[in-house]
Write an enzyme that holds these catalytic residues in place. Structure first.
Site, mmCIF file in Angstrom:
data_model
loop_
_atom_site.group_PDB
_atom_site.id
_atom_site.type_symbol
_atom_site.label_atom_id
_atom_site.label_comp_id
_atom_site.label_asym_id
_atom_site.label_seq_id
_atom_site.Cartn_x
_atom_site.Cartn_y
_atom_site.Cartn_z
ATOM 1 N N HIS C 78 40.209 70.035 105.745
ATOM 2 C CA HIS C 78 41.637 68.822 106.141
ATOM 3 C C HIS C 78 41.465 68.119 105.266
ATOM 4 O O HIS C 78 42.050 66.839 104.440
ATOM 5 C CB HIS C 78 41.642 68.325 107.801
ATOM 6 C CG HIS C 78 42.652 67.165 107.342
ATOM 7 N ND1 HIS C 78 43.800 67.316 107.250
ATOM 8 C CD2 HIS C 78 41.749 65.875 107.817
ATOM 9 C CE1 HIS C 78 44.256 65.553 107.620
ATOM 10 N NE2 HIS C 78 43.207 64.633 107.127
ATOM 11 N N ASP C 107 53.311 60.298 74.448
ATOM 12 C CA ASP C 107 52.430 61.028 75.233
ATOM 13 C C ASP C 107 51.535 60.193 76.155
ATOM 14 O O ASP C 107 50.765 59.451 75.340
ATOM 15 C CB ASP C 107 52.157 62.406 75.054
ATOM 16 C CG ASP C 107 52.831 64.089 75.511
ATOM 17 O OD1 ASP C 107 51.421 63.400 77.133
ATOM 18 O OD2 ASP C 107 53.537 64.248 75.528
ATOM 19 N N TRP C 143 33.164 67.499 105.277
ATOM 20 C CA TRP C 143 33.395 67.344 103.383
ATOM 21 C C TRP C 143 32.387 66.654 102.544
ATOM 22 O O TRP C 143 32.046 66.730 102.065
ATOM 23 C CB TRP C 143 34.700 66.655 103.204
ATOM 24 C CG TRP C 143 34.477 64.775 102.962
ATOM 25 C CD1 TRP C 143 34.635 64.281 104.792
ATOM 26 C CD2 TRP C 143 34.217 63.996 102.204
ATOM 27 N NE1 TRP C 143 34.799 63.154 104.024
ATOM 28 C CE2 TRP C 143 34.366 62.850 102.666
ATOM 29 C CE3 TRP C 143 33.940 64.024 101.335
ATOM 30 C CZ2 TRP C 143 34.097 61.784 101.842
ATOM 31 C CZ3 TRP C 143 34.622 63.187 100.598
ATOM 32 C CH2 TRP C 143 34.080 62.020 100.507
ATOM 33 N N SER C 170 38.329 68.744 86.322
ATOM 34 C CA SER C 170 39.604 68.599 86.610
ATOM 35 C C SER C 170 40.013 67.016 86.639
ATOM 36 O O SER C 170 41.036 66.591 85.961
ATOM 37 C CB SER C 170 40.184 69.198 87.996
ATOM 38 O OG SER C 170 41.829 68.635 88.138
ATOM 39 N N SER C 171 39.092 66.202 88.062
ATOM 40 C CA SER C 171 39.585 65.031 87.732
ATOM 41 C C SER C 171 39.368 64.193 86.606
ATOM 42 O O SER C 171 39.781 63.702 86.124
ATOM 43 C CB SER C 171 38.509 64.062 88.774
ATOM 44 O OG SER C 171 39.199 64.967 89.721
ATOM 45 N N HIS C 254 31.106 56.382 97.456
ATOM 46 C CA HIS C 254 31.955 54.801 97.961
ATOM 47 C C HIS C 254 32.352 55.010 97.172
ATOM 48 O O HIS C 254 33.930 54.211 96.998
ATOM 49 C CB HIS C 254 31.106 54.222 98.525
ATOM 50 C CG HIS C 254 31.565 52.699 98.741
ATOM 51 N ND1 HIS C 254 31.830 52.818 100.274
ATOM 52 C CD2 HIS C 254 32.126 51.764 98.445
ATOM 53 C CE1 HIS C 254 32.933 51.876 100.568
ATOM 54 N NE2 HIS C 254 33.581 51.359 99.506
ATOM 55 N N GLU C 256 34.035 56.643 94.797
ATOM 56 C CA GLU C 256 35.628 57.850 95.422
ATOM 57 C C GLU C 256 36.472 56.697 95.840
ATOM 58 O O GLU C 256 37.776 57.076 96.319
ATOM 59 C CB GLU C 256 34.951 58.918 95.832
ATOM 60 C CG GLU C 256 35.443 59.607 96.140
ATOM 61 C CD GLU C 256 36.981 60.675 95.591
ATOM 62 O OE1 GLU C 256 36.412 60.498 93.985
ATOM 63 O OE2 GLU C 256 37.434 60.840 96.092
ATOM 64 N N TYR C 258 36.718 53.790 96.582
ATOM 65 C CA TYR C 258 38.011 53.342 95.463
ATOM 66 C C TYR C 258 39.108 53.718 94.164
ATOM 67 O O TYR C 258 39.822 53.468 94.329
ATOM 68 C CB TYR C 258 37.258 51.469 94.911
ATOM 69 C CG TYR C 258 36.456 50.922 96.026
ATOM 70 C CD1 TYR C 258 37.411 50.371 96.521
ATOM 71 C CD2 TYR C 258 34.996 51.155 96.119
ATOM 72 C CE1 TYR C 258 36.844 49.650 97.900
ATOM 73 C CE2 TYR C 258 35.108 50.282 97.476
ATOM 74 C CZ TYR C 258 36.057 49.806 97.722
ATOM 75 O OH TYR C 258 35.484 49.204 99.288
ATOM 76 N N SER C 269 51.111 46.146 92.753
ATOM 77 C CA SER C 269 51.252 44.956 92.730
ATOM 78 C C SER C 269 52.953 45.751 91.543
ATOM 79 O O SER C 269 53.277 44.484 90.717
ATOM 80 C CB SER C 269 50.000 44.952 91.405
ATOM 81 O OG SER C 269 49.282 45.012 91.790
ATOM 82 N N HIS C 303 25.829 51.535 103.484
ATOM 83 C CA HIS C 303 26.534 51.671 104.684
ATOM 84 C C HIS C 303 27.064 52.170 104.961
ATOM 85 O O HIS C 303 27.301 52.519 106.533
ATOM 86 C CB HIS C 303 26.984 50.052 104.231
ATOM 87 C CG HIS C 303 28.826 50.066 103.527
ATOM 88 N ND1 HIS C 303 29.818 49.444 102.896
ATOM 89 C CD2 HIS C 303 29.610 52.207 103.859
ATOM 90 C CE1 HIS C 303 30.370 50.753 102.213
ATOM 91 N NE2 HIS C 303 30.403 51.659 102.835
ATOM 92 N N HIS C 304 27.101 53.633 104.314
ATOM 93 C CA HIS C 304 27.412 54.935 105.090
ATOM 94 C C HIS C 304 26.313 55.393 106.454
ATOM 95 O O HIS C 304 26.573 56.628 106.975
ATOM 96 C CB HIS C 304 28.084 55.818 104.013
ATOM 97 C CG HIS C 304 29.203 55.860 103.322
ATOM 98 N ND1 HIS C 304 30.789 55.276 103.999
ATOM 99 C CD2 HIS C 304 29.478 54.987 102.218
ATOM 100 C CE1 HIS C 304 31.137 55.377 103.063
ATOM 101 N NE2 HIS C 304 31.155 54.710 102.461
ATOM 102 N N THR C 329 39.008 41.169 98.019
ATOM 103 C CA THR C 329 40.321 42.585 99.276
ATOM 104 C C THR C 329 40.819 41.627 99.089
ATOM 105 O O THR C 329 42.122 41.731 98.787
ATOM 106 C CB THR C 329 39.421 43.761 99.665
ATOM 107 O OG1 THR C 329 38.133 43.906 99.319
ATOM 108 C CG2 THR C 329 40.699 44.146 99.966
ATOM 109 N N LYS C 332 43.086 40.046 96.731
ATOM 110 C CA LYS C 332 44.603 40.798 96.227
ATOM 111 C C LYS C 332 45.691 40.720 97.509
ATOM 112 O O LYS C 332 47.032 40.409 97.157
ATOM 113 C CB LYS C 332 44.414 42.354 96.114
ATOM 114 C CG LYS C 332 42.809 42.328 95.457
ATOM 115 C CD LYS C 332 42.860 43.773 94.940
ATOM 116 C CE LYS C 332 44.322 44.550 93.963
ATOM 117 N NZ LYS C 332 44.453 43.955 92.403
ATOM 118 N N ARG C 451 33.568 61.634 116.794
ATOM 119 C CA ARG C 451 34.332 61.817 115.309
ATOM 120 C C ARG C 451 33.684 63.782 115.520
ATOM 121 O O ARG C 451 32.788 63.861 115.863
ATOM 122 C CB ARG C 451 34.444 61.208 114.690
ATOM 123 C CG ARG C 451 33.198 61.415 113.324
ATOM 124 C CD ARG C 451 33.045 60.825 112.100
ATOM 125 N NE ARG C 451 33.684 60.965 111.275
ATOM 126 C CZ ARG C 451 33.672 61.062 110.083
ATOM 127 N NH1 ARG C 451 32.657 60.521 109.205
ATOM 128 N NH2 ARG C 451 34.318 61.613 108.800
#
Lengths: 286, 192, 526
Positions: C78, C107, C143, C170-171, C254, C256, C258, C269, C303-304, C329, C332, C451
């Protein structure tokens, strides 16, 4: 950090939100929805920190969401609002950068103090080594020659099988009960060492506000001092494979006298077992 | 539109592509470079409790005013069916004083095996103050089938150890290092 | 490199009439944008189905439907499918469709790379999803792929690693293309500071992608080597350290996070000023805030990992650094609020989704602030509180922004208006569903539910039942979204070029739908 009155207000609000939001009646009288205050000085400090941060968030949220809802209600096109054309204001932008920054700096002071306290394992009264296995825990009382495995209780294990026709309410503490709880004295500073035999596990008991990863090949340490005798339950908190959800932790905190009696019983049982093994060996030798 | 057909942007696109690919390759390398960087960082700060400080015999004065409890802990990995334990569970030492303790290991298999002991020290800050003069963890340990023996560790604690530390745990985890066996994985698909 | 750009005079024809050849060989940014978006919608539904398996099993205590090992496969897949198949390709698709029309370009700068970048995805996901049918099943170690657990994966392991490599490639291709397009193909007069915020957000995102996706590739390559080639990067027995993998992974992980949210900031925006009929408040400070967030994302990864036994100094540092992210943040969110202040607001579907984004992303931000406090994090780490937190920032955060973008630009893309009544219904059903699903998770997590567990103690039943009901409501509401999009593509009320009264930007100067090659003559931006 948070006074009792506020705590009461918060709890009733949260319950109300949960209940009305869910549309579910008051069937669950003892529904837990917040972090427990726990039974140690550290766990109570953690709880206070958690609640303080929660209220800071609520206050900021009330301001921001209030301004947004006010805009949504007041400046509707359908109500004839005419758009203004401003699009920057250096002063206000500086203010709303500086104020959150200040709030955060203030919040980190108690957090850092608490972290330093949690890190200090010195002057402990006893040491217990925890080893994580797939999927059970092993406890070793250093200096006491007492050690045992602690796995999911048999009745829970039977009831959790796919398609088991067992009423879960009839099971004693379904999934949160073990065959051999780890027994500790209250009022003593207990230092835990933790490692793993296979993959990474994590030992967590929320009433003690301790969670530490068990890492194969490495040893981690943490400590607790429990104030109140009782039984405190937790679970493995790091995904460790198939039965990650089925390796609970049960801590039984006893008065020092009861703890000493328990320790004696363990030693006696062990001596008896050794004698039996020796006797059997002797018999076999004959 | 003709300004788009001139070679300007074409060359520029190529160079952006080239530069970006270089960044990617550098970052790919950086992922690997984190391995030695991490090790260097751990050794520098002594964190993680895993450095094996090999000390020479030259030694500072013993600090008789302090006593530090050194605990010994033995673990073995799931793939190593050995008996492994410290002879004593803890000793009291003065910083600077040289002590020797032994660990007992017994190969319960009826085949020769090789074990490797990985040290770890708690609290991590104490790791760089534990000086080992001799340790079975310096080398792989070869055991004949059924062999049992005592293995020494000779160490002292650097007197500069911070005053807050009164207990120090020296832990060893024995892993299977026999050449023909795989060390990790390939057990059962326990993770799946 | 770019034949579309070079040989422009001969290229005023439309797409290749032959269907398959058109879609497989296309280098057109609109075609590829559409392919990316359809693909991500498909993956969103696949990943959503997996989520519903999870929620169905968790509807009540006891194991009713699946075995624990399959449950773990579902949680792992998932996450991988939603992150790499749902959200990232959707943002790349939006960048494809929108950057040329926003910047005044014909293009993307690197069209053939663009084609390749997309067509890697179906192969990567075929590899990944095929593992479900292998003996031993799909990857089940989460994951995050922490060793040593992930090394216990059976046959699926090399497929997992290879598909992660492909997804990364790809990314990266998508990211490079965005950078080249933004740096080279802006219309004359469009300086960087005049550039629309969606382009800005994607420029920053693209730099994050090329900086961290290779690190992930390195991390999983090391896993592969540990498993098959006898190295010991993460194996304590050979002098490695399993925690090192977590450092490398979260150094990728991390930023990622963002990558998954910055383009959302860009989208919102655009939408809020349009429906407030008022210019965005603090355009420049938005750019600075996004840059600050991107920079900070590189120094907060641990922090993870507060519970792995970091030294005290490291825990203090990562706690401070993490809390700092709240400042940009917050700026914003304040800017969006100030944009609405004294505007003239109307609430079409894109605006509803954008407002839903701001409200619920902020809730996710608050729980993030709580999680940043290391001592309290010991209680939150690996519980449903964390699950609630990151789903609040990813579902009503990233996913809502994508839906807002689709509703906002769909009339431009198709030339038809979508069904406004159904769009609003979709918003309200989704919003009720998403909150029913994820809000109770805060409570179950605080009450002590870890979890990634397939079964739970009886005390967690109530909140899990609410979550499951909400999840099915949210899941099935998305079928309505599929219907609305298909209906709009097939026909509907003609859209004007302007589409929205308050819309500003080059894309609204083109007819709806725009010509196959967007700006054959670069517009002049003053």
């Amino acid at each position: 950090m948070i006074c009792m009155r506020m705590r009461g207000v918060m709890e009733s609000t949260l319950v109300a939100a949960a209940m009305t939001g869910a549309g579910i009646g008051s069937a669950h009288a003892g529904l837990r929805y917040n972090m427990p205050e726990g039974v140690s000085e550290i766990s109570r400090s953690v709880y206070s920190l958690h609640m303080a941060m929660f209220w800071v968030c609520v206050a900021i949220g009330a301001l921001v969401f209030g301004a947004m809802i006010y805009s949504i209600v007041r400046f509707r096109k359908s109500a004839g609002a005419q758009p203004a054309n401003f699009h920057e204001n250096t002063a206000i932008e500086l203010i709303w950068t500086a104020i959150p920054f200040a709030i955060l700096v203030i919040m980190t002071i108690p957090a850092a103090g608490l972290l330093i306290k949690m890190d200090d394992t010195s002057q402990s009264d006893m040491t217990i080594k925890i080893t994580g296995y797939q999927w059970k825990w092993h406890y070793d009382y250093l200096d006491q020659d007492v050690s045992f495995f602690s796995a999911l209780a048999q009745d829970s294990n039977a009831a959790r099988q796919l398609g088991a026709q067992i009423d879960l309410k009839s099971v004693d503490h379904y999934l949160l009960n073990v065959d051999h709880p780890v027994v500790v004295p209250v009022g003593k500073k207990i230092r835990f060492l933790i490692t793993s035999n296979d993959v990474i596990h994590s030992w967590w008991v929320s009433d003690l506000a301790v969670k530490k990863d068990a890492i194969p090949g490495f040893i981690n340490e943490f400590w607790t001092r429990i104030d109140v005798p009782g039984i405190y339950r937790g679970q493995c908190a790091e995904l460790c494979g198939r039965d990650h959800g089925f390796m609970p932790i049960v801590v039984e905190a006893k008065t020092p006298e009861d703890y000493a009696a328990w320790l004696d019983a363990q030693h006696a049982a062990k001596a008896q077992q050794t004698a039996m093994v020796n006797g059997a060996a002797l018999a076999a030798a004959r | 539109m003709n300004n788009l057909a001139d070679p300007g942007p074409r060359k520029s696109n190529r160079s952006v592509l080239f530069q970006a690919v270089v960044v990617c390759l550098v970052m790919f390398g950086f992922g690997f470079a984190m391995v030695p960087l991490y090790r260097a960082f751990c050794n520098l700060t002594g964190i993680n409790g895993r450095m094996a400080v090999v000390a020479t015999e030259t030694l500072a004065q013993s600090d008789l005013t302090r006593v530090i409890t050194v605990q010994f802990v033995a673990n073995r990995n799931q793939y190593l069916p050995w008996e492994f334990k410290p002879e004593v569970s803890s000793v009291q030492v003065h910083p600077g004083e040289i002590r020797t303790v032994t660990f007992f290991a017994h190969n319960l298999r009826d085949v020769p095996m090789v074990g490797r002991a990985v040290p770890s020290i708690a609290p991590g800050e104490a790791a760089k103050y534990l000086r080992k003069l001799e340790c079975f963890c310096f080398n792989e340990q070869h055991f004949a089938s059924g062999e049992a023996r005592n293995m020494p560790v000779r160490f002292y604690i650097d007197p500069r150890i911070p005053p807050g530390i009164d207990t120090l745990t020296l832990s060893y985890t024995f892993f299977d290092a026999s050449p023909q066996t795989t060390m990790v994985g390939d057990k059962t698909a326990a993770g799946s | 490199m770019s034949e579309q750009v070079l040989g422009h005079d001969e290229h005023d024809h439309g797409p290749d009439p032959q269907f398959l050849r058109r879609w497989i060989t296309t280098t057109n940014h609109k075609d590829l944008g559409a392919l990316y978006l359809w693909f991500s919608l498909l993956m969103f539904l696949v990943g959503g189905a997996m989520a519903l398996v999870i929620r169905a099993e968790l509807f009540q205590p006891g194991m009713q439907l699946v075995r624990p090992e399959f449950f773990n496969q579902m949680t792992t897949m998932h996450a991988l499918v939603m992150i790499f198949g749902g959200v990232m390709p959707a943002f790349v698709g939006l960048s494809n469709w929108l950057l040329p029309v926003m910047l005044g370009a014909p293009d993307m700068a690197l069209p053939r790379l663009n084609n390749w970048g997309f067509w890697i995805l179906p192969f990567a996901f075929t590899l990944l999803i095929s593992t479900l049918f292998m003996p031993g099943g799909a990857p089940a170690g989460g994951w995050t792929m922490y060793p040593p657990l992930v090394l216990q994966t059976g046959l699926a392991f090399p497929f997992l690693i290879f598909s992660v490599h492909l997804l990364g490639v790809s990314s990266i291709m998508g990211g490079i293309n965005v950078i080249a397009t933004i740096l080279n193909l802006r219309a004359p007069g469009m300086t960087l500071m005049k550039m629309p915020l969606f382009a800005w957000s994607w420029l920053i995102t693209a730099f994050l992608i090329i900086a961290v996706m290779p690190v992930l590739a390195g991390a999983v390559t090391m896993l592969l080597m540990d498993k098959y080639f006898g190295t010991s990067f993460f194996n304590a027995a050979g002098g490695g350290d399993p925690v090192l993998f977590q450092h490398v992974f979260w150094f990728f992980g991390h930023p990622e996070v963002y990558i998954l949210i910055l383009p959302a900031f860009g989208i919102v925006s655009h939408i809020i000023p349009t429906f407030s009929r008022k210019p965005l408040f603090g355009h420049a400070s938005m750019v600075y805030a996004m840059s600050a967030i991107a920079f900070l994302s590189f120094i907060v990864w641990a922090h993870h990992m507060f519970t792995v036994g970091l030294p005290l100094a490291a825990e203090l540092f990562f706690m401070f650094a993490t809390m700092l992210i709240a400042v940009p943040t917050g700026v914003k969110v304040f800017n969006w609020t100030a944009t609405m202040w004294r505007g003239s607001l109307s609430f079409e579907t894109p605006m509803l989704f954008a407002l839903g984004f701001v409200f619920m992303f902020t809730i996710g931000g608050f729980s993030g602030l709580m999680l940043a406090m290391a001592p309290a994090d010991f209680q939150y780490q690996d519980t449903y509180f964390v699950v609630a937190h990151f789903h609040y920032v990813l579902v009503p955060g990233a996913v809502y922004s994508i839906m807002a973008a689709v509703y906002f630009w769909l009339p431009k893309w198709t030339g038809h208006m979508y069904d406004e009544r159904l769009g609003k219904l979709h918003f309200w059903l989704s919003t009720i569903g998403v909150n029913l699903t994820f809000f109770p998770m805060h409570f179950s997590g605080l009450a002590g539910m870890p979890r990634r567990i397939p079964d739970y103690a009886l005390q967690f039943t109530t909140f899990n039942q609410i979550s499951s009901v909400g999840a099915f409501m949210f899941g099935f509401s998305q079928l309505l979204f599929v219907y609305i999009v298909i209906k709009c593509v097939r026909g509907g009320e003609k859209a004007t070029a302007q589409v929205w009264e308050g819309a500003e930007g080059l894309e609204w100067t083109l007819p709806s739908p725009p010509p196959y090659h967007s700006f054959t003559i670069p517009p002049l931006v003053t």
